[in-house]
Write a protein that holds these residues in place. Structure first.
Motif, short mmCIF file in Angstrom:
data_model
loop_
_atom_site.label_atom_id
_atom_site.label_comp_id
_atom_site.label_asym_id
_atom_site.label_seq_id
_atom_site.Cartn_x
_atom_site.Cartn_y
_atom_site.Cartn_z
N LEU A 144 0.85 -1.19 0.00
CA LEU A 144 0.00 0.00 0.00
C LEU A 144 0.89 1.24 0.00
O LEU A 144 1.84 1.32 0.77
CB LEU A 144 -0.87 0.01 1.26
N SER A 195 -2.45 -3.92 -2.71
CA SER A 195 -2.93 -2.64 -3.25
C SER A 195 -4.00 -2.86 -4.30
O SER A 195 -4.96 -2.09 -4.40
CB SER A 195 -1.77 -1.81 -3.82
N MET A 207 -4.58 8.47 -4.35
CA MET A 207 -3.75 7.49 -5.05
C MET A 207 -3.17 8.09 -6.33
O MET A 207 -3.63 9.13 -6.81
CB MET A 207 -4.58 6.25 -5.37
#
Length: 201
Positions: free
Chosen positions: A4, A85, A114
């Protein structure tokens, strides 16, 4: 991208966990499965957040049971294999499917933090779900907030949605296109002229 991107572009593990945990609150099996898949791929890093929410007095019994089930799974089996992710992104996009303002806001905030490459997935989901007005509009709203269009093909696909028969969808698609570049006003005008010429032979 196997981990992540915590801290990247303002993205925090807390925001991700809040969104995932909120998905376990809702009585939507598809959403619960995706939340659980993401959490088990995150593994032990998720345990503190899950336990804190389970111990909160305001957490409802059904929600607490789901949280503790995930905790038990992680403690028993450890981190599940797979790209965490990707699992989180799959969950976040599905979190926009359900009509829940709290969850939608949390998912949108994380998606907007993101990298802009997530736009490709958002555009694809909007096209596939163009008959689900609310879902499609929420996806387009996130694209508008991101304000970047890494691939030209994404722009072309958004232009198709900008000609959609549903007023809410075409307005959301146009807003998403304009947010990526002011000159898209000209692009939209040119597109409409092409459509008119084809329609009238």
């Amino acid at each position: 991208m196997n981990e992540l991107p915590a801290g990247q572009q303002g993205l925090t593990i807390q925001a991700i966990m809040d969104a995932l945990i909120d998905g376990l609150r809702l009585k939507d099996e598809q959403l619960q499965e995706k939340a659980e898949a993401a959490l088990t791929r995150i593994g032990r890093k998720a345990l503190r957040f899950l336990k804190d929410k389970a111990q909160c007095k305001r957490t409802l019994p059904d929600h607490r049971d789901r949280l503790l089930r995930v905790v038990q799974g992680i403690e028993t089996h450890g981190k599940q294999p797979g790209n965490e992710s990707r699992a989180v992104l799959t969950y976040l996009i599905d979190a926009l499917r359900v009509s829940n303002k709290s969850l939608n806001a949390k998912a949108a905030d994380v998606l907007c933090s993101m990298p802009a490459e997530v736009v490709e997935r958002l555009v694809a989901a909007a096209l596939i779900n163009h008959r689900k007005t609310g879902y499609c509009v929420r996806l387009l709203g996130v694209i508008e907030r991101i304000g970047q269009m890494p691939k030209a093909t994404d722009q072309l696909e958004l232009m198709m949605l900008a000609r959609h028969g549903n007023k809410r969808i075409y307005e959301a698609a146009r807003a998403a296109l304009i947010s990526t570049h002011p000159q898209n006003w000209d692009i939209l005008g040119g597109w409409e002229e092409i459509v008119r010429c084809v329609a009238h032979g």
